[in-house]
Motif scaffolding. Sequence first.
Motif, short mmCIF file in Angstrom:
data_model
loop_
_atom_site.label_atom_id
_atom_site.label_comp_id
_atom_site.label_asym_id
_atom_site.label_seq_id
_atom_site.Cartn_x
_atom_site.Cartn_y
_atom_site.Cartn_z
N ARG A 21 45.90 23.25 55.11
CA ARG A 21 46.01 23.18 53.66
C ARG A 21 44.87 23.93 52.99
N CYS A 22 43.64 23.67 53.40
CA CYS A 22 42.49 24.34 52.79
C CYS A 22 42.51 25.84 53.10
N ALA A 23 42.95 26.21 54.30
CA ALA A 23 43.07 27.63 54.63
C ALA A 23 44.10 28.29 53.72
N ASP A 24 45.20 27.59 53.45
CA ASP A 24 46.23 28.13 52.55
C ASP A 24 45.74 28.22 51.11
N VAL A 25 44.95 27.25 50.67
CA VAL A 25 44.37 27.29 49.33
C VAL A 25 43.49 28.53 49.19
N ASP A 26 42.68 28.79 50.21
CA ASP A 26 41.81 29.96 50.20
C ASP A 26 42.63 31.25 50.15
N LEU A 27 43.68 31.32 50.96
CA LEU A 27 44.53 32.50 50.99
C LEU A 27 45.19 32.72 49.62
N ALA A 28 45.64 31.65 49.00
CA ALA A 28 46.26 31.76 47.67
C ALA A 28 45.25 32.28 46.65
N ARG A 29 44.01 31.88 46.77
CA ARG A 29 42.99 32.40 45.85
C ARG A 29 42.82 33.90 46.02
N TRP A 30 42.88 34.38 47.26
CA TRP A 30 42.80 35.83 47.49
C TRP A 30 44.00 36.52 46.86
N PHE A 31 45.20 35.99 47.11
CA PHE A 31 46.42 36.61 46.58
C PHE A 31 46.44 36.63 45.06
N ASN A 32 45.93 35.58 44.43
CA ASN A 32 45.96 35.47 42.98
C ASN A 32 44.77 36.12 42.29
N GLY A 33 43.90 36.75 43.04
CA GLY A 33 42.76 37.45 42.46
C GLY A 33 41.59 36.56 42.13
N TYR A 35 39.19 35.75 43.93
CA TYR A 35 37.96 36.24 44.54
C TYR A 35 37.68 37.69 44.17
N ALA A 36 38.28 38.18 43.13
CA ALA A 36 38.09 39.58 42.73
C ALA A 36 36.64 39.84 42.33
N VAL A 37 36.18 41.01 42.69
CA VAL A 37 34.82 41.42 42.34
C VAL A 37 34.90 42.22 41.03
N PRO A 38 34.16 41.80 40.01
CA PRO A 38 34.23 42.53 38.74
C PRO A 38 33.66 43.93 38.88
N SER A 39 34.24 44.85 38.15
CA SER A 39 33.79 46.24 38.18
C SER A 39 32.93 46.53 36.97
N ARG A 40 31.96 47.40 37.14
CA ARG A 40 31.12 47.84 36.03
C ARG A 40 31.46 49.28 35.63
N ASP A 41 32.52 49.81 36.20
CA ASP A 41 32.95 51.17 35.90
C ASP A 41 33.60 51.18 34.51
N PRO A 42 33.10 51.99 33.58
CA PRO A 42 33.67 52.02 32.22
C PRO A 42 35.15 52.38 32.19
N ASP A 43 35.59 53.22 33.12
CA ASP A 43 37.02 53.56 33.16
C ASP A 43 37.87 52.34 33.49
N ASP A 44 37.37 51.47 34.37
CA ASP A 44 38.09 50.25 34.69
C ASP A 44 38.19 49.34 33.47
N ALA A 45 37.13 49.27 32.70
CA ALA A 45 37.12 48.42 31.50
C ALA A 45 38.13 48.94 30.48
N GLU A 46 38.17 50.24 30.29
CA GLU A 46 39.13 50.81 29.35
C GLU A 46 40.56 50.56 29.80
#
Length: 64
Positions: A21-33, A35-46
Amino acid sequence: MSCPICQSDTDAKYRPFCSKRCADVDLARWFNGGYAVPSRDPDDAEKAIEEIETLIEAEQRKPH
């Protein structure tokens, strides 16, 4: 070591988690973003701003 999701003791079968269950919760967090790493690239922000504006416009066109 404790499970990163619920802090219970880990199970060797599901390490570093305590259960499937906890492994699946973690996997779902990856799939749903969750754990996404925020970008500091101005083009990404635009691009993100344009996508949000497009979503807002689409939502406003929907009949209520």
